[in-house]
Design a protein around this motif. Structure first.
Motif, mmCIF file in Angstrom:
data_model
loop_
_atom_site.group_PDB
_atom_site.id
_atom_site.type_symbol
_atom_site.label_atom_id
_atom_site.label_comp_id
_atom_site.label_asym_id
_atom_site.label_seq_id
_atom_site.Cartn_x
_atom_site.Cartn_y
_atom_site.Cartn_z
ATOM 1 N N ALA A 197 -39.165 5.805 32.353
ATOM 2 C CA ALA A 197 -38.587 4.597 32.936
ATOM 3 C C ALA A 197 -39.666 3.813 33.667
ATOM 4 C CB ALA A 197 -37.457 4.962 33.900
ATOM 5 N N GLU A 216 -23.824 9.610 31.009
ATOM 6 C CA GLU A 216 -24.989 8.757 31.238
ATOM 7 C C GLU A 216 -25.942 9.441 32.212
ATOM 8 O OE1 GLU A 216 -25.491 4.041 32.013
ATOM 9 O OE2 GLU A 216 -24.454 5.137 33.610
ATOM 10 N N SER A 230 -32.860 3.794 37.101
ATOM 11 C CA SER A 230 -32.842 3.468 35.682
ATOM 12 C C SER A 230 -31.809 4.378 35.028
ATOM 13 C CB SER A 230 -34.224 3.665 35.058
ATOM 14 O OG SER A 230 -34.220 3.342 33.681
ATOM 15 N N SER A 232 -30.083 6.070 31.239
ATOM 16 C CA SER A 232 -30.274 6.398 29.830
ATOM 17 C C SER A 232 -28.945 6.809 29.217
ATOM 18 C CB SER A 232 -31.289 7.525 29.664
ATOM 19 O OG SER A 232 -31.399 7.909 28.297
ATOM 20 N N GLU A 233 -28.655 6.257 28.042
ATOM 21 C CA GLU A 233 -27.432 6.609 27.327
ATOM 22 C C GLU A 233 -27.712 7.438 26.082
ATOM 23 O OE1 GLU A 233 -25.403 2.940 26.573
ATOM 24 O OE2 GLU A 233 -24.804 2.682 28.679
ATOM 25 N N THR A 238 -34.649 6.733 25.866
ATOM 26 C CA THR A 238 -34.909 5.372 26.316
ATOM 27 C C THR A 238 -34.196 5.139 27.631
ATOM 28 O OG1 THR A 238 -33.015 4.470 25.074
ATOM 29 C CG2 THR A 238 -35.155 4.556 23.942
ATOM 30 N N TRP A 239 -34.770 4.234 28.427
ATOM 31 C CA TRP A 239 -34.253 3.988 29.771
ATOM 32 C C TRP A 239 -34.109 2.495 30.002
ATOM 33 C CZ3 TRP A 239 -32.770 7.941 32.989
ATOM 34 C CH2 TRP A 239 -33.111 9.234 32.559
ATOM 35 N N SER A 240 -33.110 2.134 30.765
ATOM 36 C CA SER A 240 -32.862 0.722 31.071
ATOM 37 C C SER A 240 -33.981 0.180 31.954
ATOM 38 C CB SER A 240 -31.523 0.584 31.783
ATOM 39 O OG SER A 240 -31.565 1.217 33.062
#
Length: 396
Positions: A197, A216, A230, A232-233, A238-240
C-alpha cells in the motif's frame, strides 16, 4: 567480531553471561514485544546495545512464569557477528500450531535500503531449555508487528521498506518502498511478496492488517500526521489509494487485533494534542505534528473499527510508546511498552481483561498496570558526555 554482512544470520545466545548483556551495562533500551505460549509462559523482548540505534544493536529475550509479575534475566540474546549490522525491532508471535516465532530485522547501520526480516521458531517454548530453529530470512524490509492469520488460513506478514528515510545503500528495491505484505499459504514453510500500500506521509510504516467481518482487509499505517489506512478486497494483492484514517496518533507505533469476542482491540495514545491545520502541514511538511507519546490507552470497538467508545488508560506519563499485545486463552490481554528509553529505560507490562476496558478501570482479579519487565541500570556517563537520541533515531 568479523564483518560478514546483513545477508548472514545473527546468532541466538542462550543464557548469555557477558557483562554487556546484563542490566547493569545497558544505557538505553526499548521497542518491546510480548507473546504467551500454550503453557502460559510470557516471553518479552526488546533491543538495546551501543549508545543508540546503530550498528551493533542486539535483541534481549526474557520470560515470566507468573503472568508477568516477575521476569528472568536475559534468557536469550540475538546478536550479529558483524559489528556494523544492527539486530533490532523484534517481534514475538505464537502461530496457530502453538510455535513461538521470534522475528527481528538486520540492517547495516540505521537504514541500508534493503534491511531484511529474519525468523527463528521454537516448538518447545515452555521447556526449561527451549530450542530454536536456525534463523532464516523471509522478506525484504522491516517487520515489527504481529502477522495476521486470515479466515482461510493464509498468513500475512507486514514488512515495509521505508520511504521516509534516505537509504545508505542502493539495492534496486525502489518498487518495494511501500507498506508491504508477505504471504505464506503453507504455515510458514515458504514466504513470497504479495502486495503493498502507498499511504501518504507514512513514517517508518509500522503497519498492521486486520480482516474485517466482510472479508475486506484493513491496513493501518503510522504516519507523520496520524494513522493512515488502505484496503484490499483480494486478499492483499492490491490495495486502495492510501489516505488518513479517522484514528488519531502522535506519529508512533500502535497495536490492533481482533479479540476472541469479535471486538477489535487497539492500543494507542489518547488526548495528546490537536491536529495542525492543512496550511501548517503543507508549509512544514513531513514532521511529527502532534504532542508527545502520552496517555497510552486500550480501546475497544463493537463495530469493526468504525468507533472506539470503550477505553482503559494504561499509563498517563510522557514518553510511553511502542505497545505490543498478547492474548491468553481466557481473553486476558498482556501489553508491553517502553518508557523514556534514555532516562527511565524501562519496559512495562499491563495485564487486564475485556471487561476492564468496558468498565474503564482494572477491576478484575489479577489485573494491574505499570509492572516493570526490565530496566537498564547502567550508571550515567560523566556530565557532558551523556548520550541522547539524535538524527533518525530520535523520531522512532
Amino acid at each position: 567480531m568479523t564483518r560478514t554482512g546483513t545477508m548472514t544470520p545473527a546468532r541466538i545466545h542462550p543464557s548469555p553471561t557477558g557483562a554487556r548483556y546484563q542490566d547493569a551495562h545497558r544505557r538505553w533500551q526499548g521497542i518491546p514485544s510480548v507473546e504467551r505460549t500454550p503453557g502460559g509462559r510470557l516471553y518479552a523482548n526488546w533491543y538495546t546495545g551501543m549508545e543508540t540505534e546503530t550498528g551493533g544493536n542486539f535483541v534481549v529475550i526474557t520470560s515470566s512464569d507468573d503472568d508477568g509479575t516477575t521476569w528472568t534475566g536475559p534468557r536469550f540474546v540475538v546478536e550479529h557477528d558483524d559489528p556494523e549490522v544492527r539486530v533490532y525491532d523484534p517481534c514475538l508471535w505464537r502461530d496457530p500450531a502453538g510455535r513461538l516465532w521470534a522475528t527481528w530485522n538486520q540492517s547495516r547501520d540505521f537504514f541500508d535500503g534493503r534491511i531484511g526480516v529474519w525468523v527463528a521458531t521454537s516448538d518447545n517454548p515452555d521447556d526449561d531449555e527451549p530450542v530454536w530453529t536456525a534463523p532464516r530470512r523471509i522478506a525484504n524490509g522491516i517487520m515489527m508487528n504481529k502477522p495476521t492469520v486470515l479466515a482461510d488460513g493464509t498468513w500475512l506478514f507486514p514488512a515495509a521498506i521505508w520511504a521516509c528515510h534516505t537509504p545508505t545503500e542502493e539495492h534496486a528495491l525502489e518498487s518495494e518502498r511501500f507498506s508491504n505484505v508477505y504471504v505464506s499459504r503453507d504455515q510458514g514453510a515458504t514466504f513470497s511478496y504479495l502486495g503493498g500500500a502507498d499511504v501518504p506521509n507514512r513514517s517508518f510504516d509500522e503497519h498492521m492488517v486486520v480482516e474485517k467481518r466482510d472479508g475486506e482487509l484493513w491496513m493501518l499505517v503510522r504516519c507523520f500526521d496520524g494513522v493512515g489506512e488502505s484496503f484490499s478486497e483480494d486478499g492483499g494483492r492490491t490495495w486502495s489509494p492510501g489516505r488518513r484514517s479517522h484514528i488519531d496518533g502522535p506519529c508512533s507505533r500502535f497495536h490492533i487485533r481482533r479479540l476472541p469476542s469479535g471486538r477489535l482491540l487497539m492500543i494507542n495514545h489518547a488526548d495528546f494534542g490537536d491536529r495542525r491545520s492543512r496550511e501548517e502541514i503543507e508549509k512544514q511538511g513531513n514532521v511529527k505534528v502532534w504532542k508527545g507519546r502520552t496517555n497510552l490507552t486500550a480501546f475497544l470497538s463493537d463495530d469493526d473499527g468504525a468507533t472506539w467508545p470503550h477505553r482503559l488508560l494504561l499509563d498517563d506519563r510522557d514518553d510511553v510508546s511502542y505497545p505490543d499485545a498478547a492474548i491468553g486463552p481466557d481473553g486476558r490481554v498482556f501489553v508491553v511498552y517502553d518508557h523514556d528509553r534514555f532516562g527511565d529505560r524501562a519496559v512495562y507490562l499491563a495485564r487486564f481483561t475485556e471487561d476492564d476496558i468496558l468498565a474503564g478501570r482494572t477491576d478484575s482479579t489479577g489485573s494491574a498496570t505499570r509492572i516493570v519487565v526490565n530496566r537498564a541500570l547502567a550508571l550515567p556517563e560523566p556530565e557532558g558526555d551523556t548520550p541522547s537520541p539524535s538524527g533518525p533515531a530520535a523520531t522512532r
